[in-house]
Design an enzyme around this catalytic site. Structure first.
Site, short mmCIF file in Angstrom:
data_model
loop_
_atom_site.label_atom_id
_atom_site.label_comp_id
_atom_site.label_asym_id
_atom_site.label_seq_id
_atom_site.Cartn_x
_atom_site.Cartn_y
_atom_site.Cartn_z
N GLU A 141 -2.91 3.39 -10.98
CA GLU A 141 -1.94 3.56 -11.59
C GLU A 141 -2.18 3.68 -12.86
OE1 GLU A 141 -0.12 -0.41 -10.50
OE2 GLU A 141 0.88 0.74 -8.64
N GLU B 17 3.96 -9.81 -16.13
CA GLU B 17 4.28 -8.59 -15.58
C GLU B 17 4.68 -9.05 -13.94
OE1 GLU B 17 1.92 -5.02 -15.43
OE2 GLU B 17 2.85 -4.06 -13.99
N ARG B 18 5.74 -8.90 -13.72
CA ARG B 18 6.39 -9.40 -12.25
C ARG B 18 6.47 -10.84 -12.35
NH1 ARG B 18 8.30 -4.57 -11.04
NH2 ARG B 18 6.85 -2.95 -10.99
N GLU C 294 -6.53 -10.51 -1.40
CA GLU C 294 -5.42 -10.98 -2.66
C GLU C 294 -3.99 -11.01 -1.82
OE1 GLU C 294 -5.72 -8.03 -5.72
OE2 GLU C 294 -3.80 -8.61 -6.64
N LYS D 260 -5.92 -6.26 -1.39
CA LYS D 260 -4.46 -6.80 -1.10
C LYS D 260 -4.18 -7.07 0.54
CE LYS D 260 -2.03 -5.08 -5.01
NZ LYS D 260 -0.67 -4.29 -5.68
N LYS E 41 -9.06 -3.63 -12.76
CA LYS E 41 -8.28 -2.74 -12.02
C LYS E 41 -8.83 -1.23 -12.67
CE LYS E 41 -3.33 -1.31 -11.62
NZ LYS E 41 -1.96 -1.82 -11.92
N GLU F 104 7.76 -10.48 -6.04
CA GLU F 104 7.98 -9.19 -6.59
C GLU F 104 8.62 -8.46 -5.71
OE1 GLU F 104 4.56 -6.78 -7.38
OE2 GLU F 104 5.92 -4.90 -7.85
N ASP G 285 1.22 -2.57 -0.28
CA ASP G 285 1.25 -3.25 -1.70
C ASP G 285 2.29 -4.66 -1.60
OD1 ASP G 285 1.65 -4.11 -4.41
OD2 ASP G 285 2.71 -2.28 -4.97
N ARG H 276 -0.07 6.97 1.81
CA ARG H 276 -1.10 5.88 0.84
C ARG H 276 -1.70 4.81 1.29
NH1 ARG H 276 2.56 2.79 -4.06
NH2 ARG H 276 1.50 0.88 -3.79
N TRP I 31 5.23 7.92 -5.83
CA TRP I 31 4.28 6.46 -5.42
C TRP I 31 3.97 6.41 -4.07
CZ3 TRP I 31 3.29 4.09 -9.69
CH2 TRP I 31 3.99 3.86 -10.97
N GLU J 78 13.31 -11.39 5.84
CA GLU J 78 12.80 -10.15 6.38
C GLU J 78 13.93 -9.36 7.00
OE1 GLU J 78 9.44 -11.00 9.07
OE2 GLU J 78 9.03 -9.09 9.28
C1 GCV Z 1 -0.15 -5.30 -12.14
C2 GCV Z 1 2.09 -3.08 -8.11
C3 GCV Z 1 3.21 -3.85 -9.21
C4 GCV Z 1 2.65 -3.72 -10.61
C5 GCV Z 1 1.27 -4.26 -10.39
C6 GCV Z 1 0.37 -3.64 -9.49
C7 GCV Z 1 -1.15 -4.32 -9.17
O1 GCV Z 1 2.32 -1.91 -8.22
O2 GCV Z 1 4.45 -3.28 -9.27
O3 GCV Z 1 3.33 -4.35 -11.48
O4 GCV Z 1 0.36 -4.31 -11.70
O5 GCV Z 1 1.08 -3.48 -8.13
O6 GCV Z 1 -1.19 -4.77 -8.14
O7 GCV Z 1 -1.94 -3.82 -9.92
#
Ligand code: GCV
Length: 635
Positions: A264, A129-130, A365, A338, A260, A371, A343, A314, A499, A469
């Site tokens: 989501e 993923e990503r 994190e 994070k 997690k 991404e 995000d 958010r 979102w 940036e």
């Molecule tokens: C692993 C963002 C990303 C998702 C990721 C999520 C997370 O939303 O787009 O791909 O999922 O962060 O950190 O859980």
């Protein structure tokens, strides 16, 4: 006419050293402990035509653990004193200093964070993923599938920069990943064995609802699915205790589980009306007898927001949820937060949770995989941003740092050859967050064999994040990126979605007021920071539109209007990419990297041009304000 496409010859990963240019000799499979690896590295380094390279003397001192002391009483001998793992870290440090022609560090060297974790988002089917560097290095077709020689090289990479935990699977745990602690456990244990000699322990992402799964993760309940995953249910906690017992029997040094939950669409304790402390503590209790950690992600927000709802913001969500739970988490729980409250956007202020949770163990994190920062096509080298982040971060309760991996099966490990700098630098900062970004980048350049290009390449890499940036996110305004894939511009792509990702641009103003009179995000910050951010006339430019809604006519400190500054940044950012391309094309780089860099630079130029024109056109159409210099804006 037939087009001729020039294909590059495929090159083996063995020819891509990342920062291990001097460590290409495959590690023999019989090296079973960090001390043996240290001895091998020191000997082979001395053996490889390096006249006058010093001999190494290892003095084990288990009281030192991961720490080490380096001494060089005479030029011909380096003494490395440390626990077994410390000796390995000390040996890499000494070898790196020799290669870089730098003095050895003085005194005892101790890592700032005890858990220095690389989080992979790899799925057993081989996808990541990503991920922007190819498929997974260790999964394929629903199970483990890897080249052990390459995994040993990976262990060497990670250990050499101080990383000590690898989370092997995506936090979005699918059915096949549940079997990593079920039917696939022997394979998981085999993978752990391969990395153990490097002092790298595995972490596994688990699914909170695993006890209810009818797939093969359920040997503990005689393959019977439970009817609930309620953390206060006796059967559920027994299920996890049995599971932990089985997993630790196979992998006694497992670092723990990563979760997690309620995020989501992932399952979590909220389904049962339980708090996140109750959910985390139940899992932590199962791991505690084995010294395992339960890493619980704080990335929780409403991803089904109605865009019409301006009362919900958010970035406030995580603090609102977790701050009231401060002090309720078990000792072996680590809340992984994070770096920013949103995000992994190009520019975010430090998350208020990292500053506000005084009684909870915290992990910061970061995201290495690019991404939102250019997919490892565009150059984006992170140490300058991390310097600022670590300067701001509260230190007391932060015991861990984690970063989402940028690795994959591509021959050069990270897609863009220079993206390896981010992985190296992450390990360096996780060990010592006080490092100077330029020194880290120079170190990586020297270790990676780019010494002939050092001066110019250092300058390019140092500026790269600031340039990205400039042509993408104006002044801390987030989410103007193409929805879903997160590459390329789309100023309203996320505007009417669920979102929680809005810029609320209209013909007069842009941004969201997050001060006390707005959504109140600033109230979550310690007073000295809130004070700095709340007045737009003193708020640092890079956070201006993160915290404020401002008219286009707002006068910046440098005398420009907000709208002019947006235009200027986008025009300048694009021009700076062109200059960067020019500089890189003149560098003396190895042929394989030169081609890869040039290919990606062309894509970056295209991307920067799109960003420049789409964002400038967007704001011009809305505001009607012309560019002061009459540059081309498309209408
Ligand atoms: C692993 C963002 C990303 C998702 C990721 C999520 C997370 O939303 O787009 O791909 O999922 O962060 O950190 O859980």
């Amino acid at each position: 006419m037939k087009e001729t496409i020039q294909m590059r010859e495929p090159i083996s990963w063995m020819e891509y050293p990342a920062w291990l240019e001097a460590f290409q000799q495959p590690l023999p499979e019989n090296l079973a402990a960090p001390g043996e690896i240290a001895a091998f590295e020191a000997e082979s380094f001395a053996g490889e035509n390096r006249k006058n390279s010093p001999s190494f003397c290892f003095v084990p001192d288990e009281t030192l653990g991961e720490s080490y002391i380096l001494e060089r009483d005479d030029p011909g001998k380096i003494t490395v004193r440390g626990g077994e793992q410390g000796i390995l870290y000390g040996t890499y440090e000494a070898l790196f200093d020799l290669i870089c022609e730098k003095p050895l560090p003085e005194g005892i060297q101790t890592p700032a964070y005890s858990l220095r974790m690389l989080d992979s988002w790899d799925n057993p089917d081989g996808t990541i993923e990503r991920g922007y560097a190819g498929r997974s290095l260790w999964f394929e077709g629903g199970c483990f599938s890897y080249d052990p020689v390459r995994i040993r090289q990976l262990g060497r990479m990670l250990a050499s920069t101080g990383i000590n935990v690898l989370c092997i699977n995506n936090v979005n745990v699918d059915a096949s990943a549940r079997s990593l602690i079920g039917d696939l456990l022997p394979e998981t244990a085999g993978f752990a064995r391969l990395l153990r000699p490097f002092g790298i322990r595995l972490m596994i992402s688990v699914d909170f609802s695993s006890p209810m799964a009818i797939d093969n993760v359920n040997p503990d309940a005689g393959r019977r699915a439970l009817r609930t995953a309620d953390p206060l249910d006796e059967e559920v906690s027994m299920w996890w205790k049995n599971c932990a017992a089985r997993v630790y029997e196979a992998i006694p040094d497992l670092a723990g589980f990563l979760v997690k939950a309620d995020s989501e669409h992932r399952p979590g304790p909220n389904t049962y009306g339980r708090s996140h402390a109750q959910g985390a503590n139940m899992l932590a209790a199962a791991l505690a007898p084995y010294g395992g950690k339960l890493v619980w992600r704080a990335f929780v927000y409403n991803c089904m927001q109605d865009w019409r709802d301006t009362g919900t913001d958010r970035p406030c969500a995580a603090y609102d949820l977790y701050k009231p739970l401060d002090g309720q988490f078990a000792d072996n729980v680590i809340l992984q937060v994070k770096n920013g409250p949103y995000d992994f956007q190009v520019r975010e202020p430090v998350s208020p949770l990292l500053l506000g949770m005084q009684k909870t163990n915290l992990a910061a994190e970061l995201q290495l995989t690019q991404e939102y920062t250019g997919h490892q096509i565009d150059l984006f080298v992170m140490p300058p941003l991390w310097r600022e982040f670590f300067d701001r971060m509260g230190k007391e309760k932060i015991s861990a740092v984690a970063a989402v991996s940028n690795l994959g099966r591509d021959e050069n490990w990270t897609g863009h050859p220079f993206a390896a700098c981010n992985l190296f630098a992450f390990g360096q900062y996780a060990w010592n967050p006080n490092r100077n970004p330029e020194e880290v980048i120079r170190r990586w350049i020297r270790l990676s064999g780019y010494r002939k290009a050092e001066e110019k390449l250092t300058a390019v890499l140092l500026q790269s994040s600031r340039i990205y940036e400039k042509y993408t996110a104006p002044l801390g305004l987030c989410w103007m990126v193409n929805p879903g894939e997160h590459y390329g511009p789309s100023p309203w792509g996320y505007e009417f979605q669920a979102w929680g990702t809005y810029n609320r641009a209209d013909r007069n103003a842009v941004g969201i007021d997050r001060t006390a009179s707005g959504t109140g995000l600033l109230k979550q910050y310690p007073p000295e920071l809130a004070l700095q951010y709340e007045d737009p006339s003193v708020c640092p430019d890079e956070y201006l539109l993160f915290f404020h809604r401002l008219p286009y006519s707002f006068l910046m400190r440098d005398g420009r209007t907000l709208i002019q500054r947006i235009y200027d940044d986008h025009f300048e950012g694009y021009n700076e990419v062109l200059r960067m391309q020019q500089t890189l094309s003149e560098l003396d780089l190895p042929e394989r990297d030169r081609l890869a860099v040039e290919e990606r630079m062309q894509m970056q130029i295209h991307n920067a041009r799109e960003w420049r024109d789409v964002i400038n056109t967007f704001f011009h159409r809305l505001s009607g304000v012309p560019d002061q210099y009459g540059r081309k804006i498309y209408n």
